[in-house]
Design a protein around this motif. Structure first.
Motif, mmCIF file in Angstrom:
data_model
loop_
_atom_site.group_PDB
_atom_site.id
_atom_site.type_symbol
_atom_site.label_atom_id
_atom_site.label_comp_id
_atom_site.label_asym_id
_atom_site.label_seq_id
_atom_site.Cartn_x
_atom_site.Cartn_y
_atom_site.Cartn_z
ATOM 1 N N ILE A 3 3.211 -1.141 -8.355
ATOM 2 C CA ILE A 3 3.983 -0.813 -7.158
ATOM 3 C C ILE A 3 3.044 -0.733 -5.972
ATOM 4 N N ILE A 4 3.463 -1.359 -4.891
ATOM 5 C CA ILE A 4 2.772 -1.286 -3.610
ATOM 6 C C ILE A 4 3.741 -0.583 -2.668
ATOM 7 N N ILE A 5 3.346 0.549 -2.109
ATOM 8 C CA ILE A 5 4.238 1.311 -1.242
ATOM 9 C C ILE A 5 3.531 1.647 0.064
ATOM 10 N N GLY A 6 4.296 1.680 1.121
ATOM 11 C CA GLY A 6 3.760 2.050 2.424
ATOM 12 C C GLY A 6 4.849 1.916 3.475
ATOM 13 N N GLY A 7 4.518 2.322 4.663
ATOM 14 C CA GLY A 7 5.470 2.238 5.760
ATOM 15 C C GLY A 7 5.711 0.798 6.188
ATOM 16 N N ALA A 8 6.704 0.624 7.038
ATOM 17 C CA ALA A 8 7.024 -0.703 7.564
ATOM 18 C C ALA A 8 5.835 -1.243 8.348
ATOM 19 N N TYR A 9 5.534 -2.512 8.134
ATOM 20 C CA TYR A 9 4.483 -3.215 8.868
ATOM 21 C C TYR A 9 3.109 -2.569 8.706
ATOM 22 N N ARG A 13 2.497 -6.701 2.263
ATOM 23 C CA ARG A 13 2.609 -8.084 1.798
ATOM 24 C C ARG A 13 1.273 -8.822 1.893
ATOM 25 N N ASP A 14 0.517 -8.578 2.945
ATOM 26 C CA ASP A 14 -0.816 -9.186 3.051
ATOM 27 C C ASP A 14 -1.708 -8.717 1.906
ATOM 28 N N TYR A 15 -1.620 -7.448 1.562
ATOM 29 C CA TYR A 15 -2.396 -6.911 0.456
ATOM 30 C C TYR A 15 -2.024 -7.619 -0.849
ATOM 31 N N VAL A 16 -0.728 -7.811 -1.081
ATOM 32 C CA VAL A 16 -0.270 -8.479 -2.310
ATOM 33 C C VAL A 16 -0.764 -9.921 -2.329
ATOM 34 N N THR A 18 -3.434 -11.161 -0.990
ATOM 35 C CA THR A 18 -4.866 -11.125 -1.294
ATOM 36 C C THR A 18 -5.084 -10.809 -2.772
ATOM 37 N N MET A 19 -4.311 -9.878 -3.276
ATOM 38 C CA MET A 19 -4.409 -9.475 -4.671
ATOM 39 C C MET A 19 -4.075 -10.634 -5.617
ATOM 40 N N LEU A 20 -3.157 -11.496 -5.194
ATOM 41 C CA LEU A 20 -2.706 -12.613 -6.021
ATOM 42 C C LEU A 20 -3.530 -13.883 -5.830
ATOM 43 N N ALA A 21 -4.544 -13.851 -5.021
ATOM 44 C CA ALA A 21 -5.315 -15.053 -4.704
ATOM 45 C C ALA A 21 -5.585 -15.883 -5.957
ATOM 46 N N ASP A 111 2.621 0.974 -14.101
ATOM 47 C CA ASP A 111 1.277 1.001 -14.668
ATOM 48 C C ASP A 111 0.260 1.367 -13.591
ATOM 49 N N GLU A 112 0.571 0.970 -12.365
ATOM 50 C CA GLU A 112 -0.340 1.221 -11.250
ATOM 51 C C GLU A 112 0.477 1.363 -9.966
ATOM 52 N N VAL A 113 0.047 2.276 -9.103
ATOM 53 C CA VAL A 113 0.691 2.482 -7.803
ATOM 54 C C VAL A 113 -0.398 2.448 -6.730
ATOM 55 N N THR A 114 -0.164 1.629 -5.720
ATOM 56 C CA THR A 114 -1.097 1.521 -4.607
ATOM 57 C C THR A 114 -0.346 1.806 -3.319
ATOM 58 N N ARG A 115 -0.899 2.737 -2.531
ATOM 59 C CA ARG A 115 -0.303 3.038 -1.222
ATOM 60 C C ARG A 115 -1.110 2.300 -0.163
ATOM 61 N N ILE A 116 -0.392 1.633 0.726
ATOM 62 C CA ILE A 116 -1.018 0.928 1.840
ATOM 63 C C ILE A 116 -0.724 1.716 3.108
ATOM 64 N N TRP A 117 -1.776 2.097 3.789
ATOM 65 C CA TRP A 117 -1.639 2.857 5.031
ATOM 66 C C TRP A 117 -2.404 2.089 6.105
ATOM 67 N N TYR A 118 -1.671 1.360 6.921
ATOM 68 C CA TYR A 118 -2.256 0.543 7.995
ATOM 69 C C TYR A 118 -3.374 -0.364 7.489
ATOM 70 N N GLY A 119 -3.064 -1.052 6.390
ATOM 71 C CA GLY A 119 -3.985 -2.023 5.826
ATOM 72 C C GLY A 119 -4.990 -1.465 4.841
ATOM 73 N N LEU A 120 -5.103 -0.149 4.736
ATOM 74 C CA LEU A 120 -6.033 0.467 3.796
ATOM 75 C C LEU A 120 -5.308 0.787 2.488
ATOM 76 N N ALA A 121 -5.903 0.368 1.380
ATOM 77 C CA ALA A 121 -5.287 0.574 0.072
ATOM 78 C C ALA A 121 -5.857 1.821 -0.597
ATOM 79 N N GLN A 122 -4.960 2.591 -1.200
ATOM 80 C CA GLN A 122 -5.355 3.773 -1.950
ATOM 81 C C GLN A 122 -4.610 3.742 -3.282
ATOM 82 N N THR A 123 -5.364 3.737 -4.380
ATOM 83 C CA THR A 123 -4.741 3.737 -5.701
ATOM 84 C C THR A 123 -4.309 5.156 -6.033
ATOM 85 N N LEU A 124 -3.027 5.304 -6.400
ATOM 86 C CA LEU A 124 -2.493 6.608 -6.740
ATOM 87 C C LEU A 124 -2.494 6.835 -8.243
ATOM 88 N N THR A 125 -2.160 5.814 -9.028
ATOM 89 C CA THR A 125 -2.230 5.914 -10.493
ATOM 90 C C THR A 125 -2.625 4.580 -11.071
#
Length: 125
Positions: A3-9, A13-16, A18-21, A111-125
């Protein structure tokens, strides 16, 4: 499920992307995948839009989301709509509440949760 979660904009999606490269993935934006969709990796985004438009009850809608992603290699992109001012409109409040309950169930199964806060990724679990 990741799961990738964060506020609008905030760059989810850019993080995903990059992750899927280098990996193939099929994106489902505002719609749920069908069981006939057989792509290797699925990205499901815009669930809150789908919830806003469905005529299903909350329980039926949540069950349908969970069934659509069950047993699949899926990345779910969630927009956090639970922060900020509580909407005055009853339907918008209901959508916010439904999203919160669905998000809790998805987080419990992830299995994994990542929060995106203004382009910065933080793994929660």
């Amino acid at each position: 499920m990741h799961i990738i979660i964060g506020g609008a904009y905030n760059g989810k999606r850019d993080y995903v992307r990059t992750m899927l490269a280098g990996r193939e993935a099929e994106w489902f934006e505002g719609v749920l995948p069908k069981h006939s969709d057989t792509c290797q990796v699925m990205v499901v985004a815009g669930i809150e839009k789908w919830l806003a438009e469905t005529k299903l009850s909350e329980v039926e809608a949540i069950d349908q989301v969970l069934a659509a992603i069950d047993g699949r290699d899926v990345i779910v992109v969630l927009t956090d709509i639970g922060r900020g001012i509580v909407p005055i409109n009853a339907q918008q409040r209901q959508l916010r509440d439904t999203c919160g309950r669905l998000y809790q169930q998805l987080m419990a199964e992830a299995d994994e949760v990542t929060r995106i806060w203004y382009g910065l990724a933080q793994t929660l679990t």
